[in-house]
Design a protein around this motif. Structure first.
Motif, PDB file in Angstrom:
ATOM      1  N   TRP B 102       7.063  57.178 -44.874  1.00 33.59           N
ATOM      2  CA  TRP B 102       6.686  57.506 -43.491  1.00 33.59           C
ATOM      3  C   TRP B 102       5.424  58.383 -43.484  1.00 33.59           C
ATOM      4  O   TRP B 102       4.519  58.156 -42.703  1.00 33.59           O
ATOM      5  CB  TRP B 102       7.857  58.233 -42.830  1.00 33.59           C
ATOM      6  CG  TRP B 102       7.583  58.699 -41.444  1.00 33.59           C
ATOM      7  CD1 TRP B 102       7.445  57.948 -40.318  1.00 33.59           C
ATOM      8  CD2 TRP B 102       7.388  60.058 -41.027  1.00 33.59           C
ATOM      9  NE1 TRP B 102       7.212  58.727 -39.239  1.00 33.59           N
ATOM     10  CE2 TRP B 102       7.166  60.042 -39.632  1.00 33.59           C
ATOM     11  CE3 TRP B 102       7.397  61.290 -41.683  1.00 33.59           C
ATOM     12  CZ2 TRP B 102       6.948  61.204 -38.894  1.00 33.59           C
ATOM     13  CZ3 TRP B 102       7.181  62.447 -40.951  1.00 33.59           C
ATOM     14  CH2 TRP B 102       6.963  62.398 -39.576  1.00 33.59           C
ATOM     15  N   ARG B 103       5.360  59.383 -44.393  1.00 28.52           N
ATOM     16  CA  ARG B 103       4.188  60.274 -44.479  1.00 28.52           C
ATOM     17  C   ARG B 103       2.938  59.478 -44.813  1.00 28.52           C
ATOM     18  O   ARG B 103       1.871  59.693 -44.245  1.00 28.52           O
ATOM     19  CB  ARG B 103       4.426  61.320 -45.573  1.00 28.52           C
ATOM     20  CG  ARG B 103       5.200  62.506 -45.087  1.00 28.52           C
ATOM     21  CD  ARG B 103       5.251  63.542 -46.191  1.00 28.52           C
ATOM     22  NE  ARG B 103       5.887  64.764 -45.766  1.00 28.52           N
ATOM     23  CZ  ARG B 103       6.132  65.787 -46.557  1.00 28.52           C
ATOM     24  NH1 ARG B 103       5.796  65.703 -47.832  1.00 28.52           N
ATOM     25  NH2 ARG B 103       6.694  66.871 -46.114  1.00 28.52           N
ATOM     26  N   ARG B 104       3.113  58.562 -45.792  1.00 31.61           N
ATOM     27  CA  ARG B 104       1.960  57.762 -46.221  1.00 31.61           C
ATOM     28  C   ARG B 104       1.453  56.912 -45.051  1.00 31.61           C
ATOM     29  O   ARG B 104       0.262  56.783 -44.829  1.00 31.61           O
ATOM     30  CB  ARG B 104       2.364  56.869 -47.396  1.00 31.61           C
ATOM     31  CG  ARG B 104       1.181  56.329 -48.189  1.00 31.61           C
ATOM     32  CD  ARG B 104       1.614  55.522 -49.373  1.00 31.61           C
ATOM     33  NE  ARG B 104       2.336  56.322 -50.369  1.00 31.61           N
ATOM     34  CZ  ARG B 104       2.969  55.827 -51.423  1.00 31.61           C
ATOM     35  NH1 ARG B 104       2.988  54.534 -51.610  1.00 31.61           N
ATOM     36  NH2 ARG B 104       3.572  56.607 -52.269  1.00 31.61           N
ATOM     37  N   THR B 105       2.409  56.382 -44.278  1.00 31.35           N
ATOM     38  CA  THR B 105       2.039  55.548 -43.128  1.00 31.35           C
ATOM     39  C   THR B 105       1.297  56.386 -42.088  1.00 31.35           C
ATOM     40  O   THR B 105       0.280  55.955 -41.522  1.00 31.35           O
ATOM     41  CB  THR B 105       3.313  54.953 -42.479  1.00 31.35           C
ATOM     42  OG1 THR B 105       4.093  54.349 -43.490  1.00 31.35           O
ATOM     43  CG2 THR B 105       2.961  53.908 -41.436  1.00 31.35           C
ATOM     44  N   ILE B 106       1.803  57.623 -41.848  1.00 30.56           N
ATOM     45  CA  ILE B 106       1.177  58.499 -40.854  1.00 30.56           C
ATOM     46  C   ILE B 106      -0.233  58.880 -41.284  1.00 30.56           C
ATOM     47  O   ILE B 106      -1.189  58.825 -40.503  1.00 30.56           O
ATOM     48  CB  ILE B 106       2.025  59.796 -40.688  1.00 30.56           C
ATOM     49  CG1 ILE B 106       3.389  59.447 -40.061  1.00 30.56           C
ATOM     50  CG2 ILE B 106       1.306  60.829 -39.830  1.00 30.56           C
ATOM     51  CD1 ILE B 106       3.319  58.967 -38.647  1.00 30.56           C
ATOM     52  N   SER B 107      -0.392  59.277 -42.583  1.00 27.39           N
ATOM     53  CA  SER B 107      -1.713  59.724 -43.053  1.00 27.39           C
ATOM     54  C   SER B 107      -2.706  58.568 -43.113  1.00 27.39           C
ATOM     55  O   SER B 107      -3.902  58.775 -42.961  1.00 27.39           O
ATOM     56  CB  SER B 107      -1.577  60.369 -44.446  1.00 27.39           C
ATOM     57  OG  SER B 107      -1.034  59.424 -45.340  1.00 27.39           O
ATOM     58  N   ALA B 108      -2.204  57.362 -43.307  1.00 29.87           N
ATOM     59  CA  ALA B 108      -3.105  56.210 -43.343  1.00 29.87           C
ATOM     60  C   ALA B 108      -3.568  55.908 -41.914  1.00 29.87           C
ATOM     61  O   ALA B 108      -4.654  55.494 -41.661  1.00 29.87           O
ATOM     62  CB  ALA B 108      -2.410  55.000 -43.925  1.00 29.87           C
TER      63      ALA B 108
END
Lengths: 186, 108
Positions: B102-108
């Motif tokens: 989820w974090r990776r998706t948000i930061s992307a």
């Protein structure tokens, strides 16, 4: 209901707790009739009681490592029997007069020679029939309190009801039994 | 007659007297009908208690059926506890993975 031979039972219990299936089978053999009797009285159905007794021992086997021996083995088995019977009874929630009659005949045949009077024996037979005709919740409190001598608190805990509710059910059940017996006599 | 076998008068009186045990006992002492009723009640309770001594025989084969069932069942509490820890650990890993994704998706 005390275990018949405490020393043998304790040794068998220790072995069974350690995973000895043979020892557990011995315990099953020595307690099967009392467990079945309780299940049958609670459920009023022979086949359902057989299922409940079997399930009781299977649950006991699973839970045996956690049995600390605070209560007698038979007391512990009785508690599991009540819980199991209650669960199965809720699921089935129906009575079979035919199977009940069959079991009552077996009950009479297996009973020890009656030392009491014929009148008392006759009352016992009518009482068994009257108890079996009670609604499930009332029968449960009569069986546990009046037949097996549990306290109101124990009955309430086992049936997951308040102590007051247990007392009310018992009062109604006794009144019902009394009316049924006296009506037949008078 | 009431259903209990008592006369209506006795039933009413027993309710009225219930709050006063002394008077209630006094009534029973003088009322034959209530004495008979109390005797029947005691007999019924004694007979119920006596039922515990009457054993209903278990069906033949119950013990062997239990024996056949427990063969494959888990009995060792340590195994059960180990299984619970494994399930909990798998849950933690799954939640951590989901958070990371989820974090990776948000930061992307």
């Amino acid at each position: 209901m005390a275990d018949r031979n405490p020393i043998d039972s304790a040794e068998l219990l220790d072995r069974a707790r350690g995973g000895d299936e043979g020892a557990f089978n011995e315990l099953v053999r020595s307690h099967q009739h009392e467990v079945f009797s309780l299940a049958f009285r609670l459920l009023g159905n022979y086949e359902l009681a057989a299922d409940a007794a079997q399930e009781t021992f299977i649950r006991a086997w699973r839970a045996l490592p956690r049995f600390r021996g605070d209560a007698a083995l038979s007391t512990w088995l009785h508690r599991i029997t009540v819980n199991t019977s209650w669960t199965l009874g809720k699921r089935a929630r129906r009575h079979s007069a035919a199977t009940l009659d069959e079991a009552i005949l077996l009950d009479d045949a297996s009973a020890p020679t009656p030392e009491s009077s014929a009148e008392t024996a006759e009352l016992g037979g009518r009482l068994r029939a009257a108890v079996s005709e009670l609604p499930d919740p009332q029968r449960a409190v009569v069986v546990l309190k009046d037949i097996y001598g549990w306290s109101h608190a124990e009955v309430a805990k086992a049936l997951d009801i308040s102590v007051t509710a247990a007392k009310v059910r018992l009062h109604r059940a006794r009144r019902r039994l009394k009316e049924k017996l006296w009506r037949e006599v008078d | 007659m009431a259903g209990s076998g008592l006369s209506i008068g006795c039933v009413v009186r027993s309710h009225l007297l219930a709050a006063d045990p002394g008077r209630h006992d006094a009534h029973i002492d003088e009322c034959l009908r209530c004495q008979a009723e109390a005797a029947r009640y005691r007999t019924m309770l004694r007979s119920l208690a006596a039922l515990q001594d009457t054993v209903v025989p278990a069906p033949a084969g119950l013990a062997s059926a239990v024996g056949a069932h427990i063969g494959g069942l888990d009995h060792d509490p340590r195994k059960a506890a180990g299984r619970e820890v494994a399930v909990a650990a798998a849950g933690v890993v799954a939640v951590a993975s989901a958070l990371a994704l989820w974090r990776r998706t948000i930061s992307a």
